[in-house]
Design an enzyme around this catalytic site. Sequence first.
Site, PDB file in Angstrom:
ATOM      1  N   LYS A 193       0.853  -1.194   0.000  1.00 48.29           N
ATOM      2  CA  LYS A 193       0.000   0.000   0.000  1.00 48.29           C
ATOM      3  C   LYS A 193       0.884   1.238   0.000  1.00 48.29           C
ATOM      4  O   LYS A 193       1.527   1.542   0.998  1.00 48.29           O
ATOM      5  CB  LYS A 193      -0.915   0.051   1.228  1.00 48.29           C
ATOM      6  CG  LYS A 193      -1.961   1.165   1.057  1.00 48.29           C
ATOM      7  CD  LYS A 193      -2.641   1.543   2.347  1.00 48.29           C
ATOM      8  CE  LYS A 193      -1.964   2.696   3.056  1.00 48.29           C
ATOM      9  NZ  LYS A 193      -1.880   3.953   2.280  1.00 48.29           N
ATOM     10  N   GLU A 268      10.474   1.562  10.017  1.00 49.06           N
ATOM     11  CA  GLU A 268      11.406   2.670   9.726  1.00 49.06           C
ATOM     12  C   GLU A 268      10.638   3.954   9.988  1.00 49.06           C
ATOM     13  O   GLU A 268       9.736   4.300   9.216  1.00 49.06           O
ATOM     14  CB  GLU A 268      11.858   2.625   8.267  1.00 49.06           C
ATOM     15  CG  GLU A 268      12.639   1.388   7.869  1.00 49.06           C
ATOM     16  CD  GLU A 268      14.005   1.321   8.501  1.00 49.06           C
ATOM     17  OE1 GLU A 268      14.527   2.368   8.930  1.00 49.06           O
ATOM     18  OE2 GLU A 268      14.535   0.209   8.588  1.00 49.06           O
ATOM     19  N   CYS A 302      13.278  11.511   6.530  1.00 48.82           N
ATOM     20  CA  CYS A 302      13.506  10.927   7.862  1.00 48.82           C
ATOM     21  C   CYS A 302      14.923  11.242   8.332  1.00 48.82           C
ATOM     22  O   CYS A 302      15.177  11.398   9.514  1.00 48.82           O
ATOM     23  CB  CYS A 302      13.270   9.429   7.818  1.00 48.82           C
ATOM     24  SG  CYS A 302      14.284   8.585   6.600  1.00 48.82           S
ATOM     25  N   GLU A 402       9.804  15.942  15.183  1.00 53.54           N
ATOM     26  CA  GLU A 402      10.158  15.924  13.761  1.00 53.54           C
ATOM     27  C   GLU A 402       9.266  16.945  13.050  1.00 53.54           C
ATOM     28  O   GLU A 402       8.064  16.725  12.895  1.00 53.54           O
ATOM     29  CB  GLU A 402       9.905  14.515  13.221  1.00 53.54           C
ATOM     30  CG  GLU A 402      10.377  14.324  11.813  1.00 53.54           C
ATOM     31  CD  GLU A 402      10.029  12.940  11.287  1.00 53.54           C
ATOM     32  OE1 GLU A 402       8.881  12.509  11.445  1.00 53.54           O
ATOM     33  OE2 GLU A 402      10.922  12.303  10.693  1.00 53.54           O
TER      34      GLU A 402
END
Length: 511
Positions: A193, A268, A302, A402
């Site tokens: 997906k 991850e 990331c 983040e």
Amino acid sequence: MTDLTILSKYASDALPSEPFRARHLIGGQWLDSADGATFERCSPAHGTCVTIAAKGGAADTDAAITAARAAFDQGDWAFSSGKDRATLLLRVADLIDRERVRIATAETLESGKPISQAMAEIEGAADLWRFAASLARTMHGESHNSLGPDMLGVVLKEPIGVVSIITPWNFPFLIVSQKLPFALAAGCTVVIKPSEMTPATTVILGELLIEAGLPFGVANIVLGYGDPVGTAMTTDPRVDMVTFTGSTGVGKAIVKAAGDTLKKVSLELGGKNPQVIFPDADLDSAIDAIVFGIYFNAGECCNSGSRIIVHEDIAEEVIARIVALSREVPFGDPLNPATKVGAIISPQHQAKIDAYVQAAAKAGAQVRLGGAAIAIPGLSGEFYQPTVISDVTANMPIARDEVFGPVLVVLTFKNLDDAVALTNDAAYGLSAGVWSENIHTCLEFARRAQAGTVWTNTWMDGFAEMPFGGVKESGQGRELGRYGLEEFLETKTVTMRIGRSRTPWIETKAI
Ligand code: NAD
């Protein structure tokens, strides 16, 4: 801001006159959703609708998992030779090379990233398919020939089974290529997906898999949202493993969802990655790497080097040089080959970035550059200025969370212990960097930093051979290198007696 480097609308024929039509790939067939639902994706830089995709529901996801389960249990793929699987992966790599411009253009249109970076990403992805092919041929278990005169032990490596692959929007083609070829090399079957923001390039990859001759049902694609597609992919008992790249919040939800059926979960997730700059660093290289580390992919990365920890003696010089170089980074139309920073993925995300910046300013941080949206002449999309913020304290949300935008925060340190403490004072542990001409400083930092990757005197260099992943809330498991294949393998012990030397447990008289 007039002193930034802004590239206005670029004359290009890449914007499609008709949106790309993306459908599910289930059991080798391209299908609309069972209920006919669709969703649209518009270019975040240009506002134009570039993709109309089937919007998956429970029935479509169920059909894809059924196809993957049947293909795995039937066994032809799981028991095929490494040579055959490698041949197929190499064919896919060649097809990716052939379709590089088409894939890169679709990626730029859906994600807003510069076309030059999309081209490099697709080239890097093809390399991962080639590397995984090498692993398909060389993977093996182990044998134990020292268990005694009448025993032989063999440890077999087997494909784990049906794998759900769930990917984010920031590097859609690269990230699916960090997972899929390794899963296929192992002999797994999959349901994929892609993010609802970036479905097109995964669909193009599906076309290439079919052209390369992948047996029907081995790789299935369902388009749509986390709910219901992602949730079904992480809870269905017929799925053996979930490999997910995305936000830490969704990663935690997936661990819980997959817990009921005890699936293996590899994650991850996010990062708040520091680069530590010592006074003896080669500042020319460090400043360039800092600017690259924060603006690459508009900071939607990331591995974004979003937290600079600089020695207090050189902090002002470093900030001034970062600000000066930031002004030279070309922001603008991602279709322009000269653009280095393109659009932000969505208006909602742009608002989130700006909210962090405004909150930091209100809390006393100094906005040294940027700190607002930019209008790019001729474009209607979302863009954010290169932003540098100093006088930040380690407990401010902008220094801990983040932000996922072109926003750099600067903290200062006095000595190595201080720098290590600030580095490790984070929920995340994806990557960290150190800049010093002293090898001892670099090695000590590398050993003490809590991170899955440490770069010394460089930033964000990656190789198919080198494992990648995070510690703490940045994830679990590893991709790339031989570890990238290991994730998709199960271990089976086969213990064999040679001859009929087994001492009976019961000394029966009945025989
Ligand atoms: P996200 O978590 O919002 O979405 C990722 C994927 O998960 C999408 O396909 C989404 O549809 C799906 N999803 C959402 N809810 C779900 C649920 N409940 N169950 C199953 N699937 C669900 O992340 P994003 O915004 O697409 O990507 C940005 C994030 O990804 C950032 O946090 C970034 O750091 C992280 N990321 C990490 C790496 C890495 O290698 N560590 C690489 C790239 C991106």
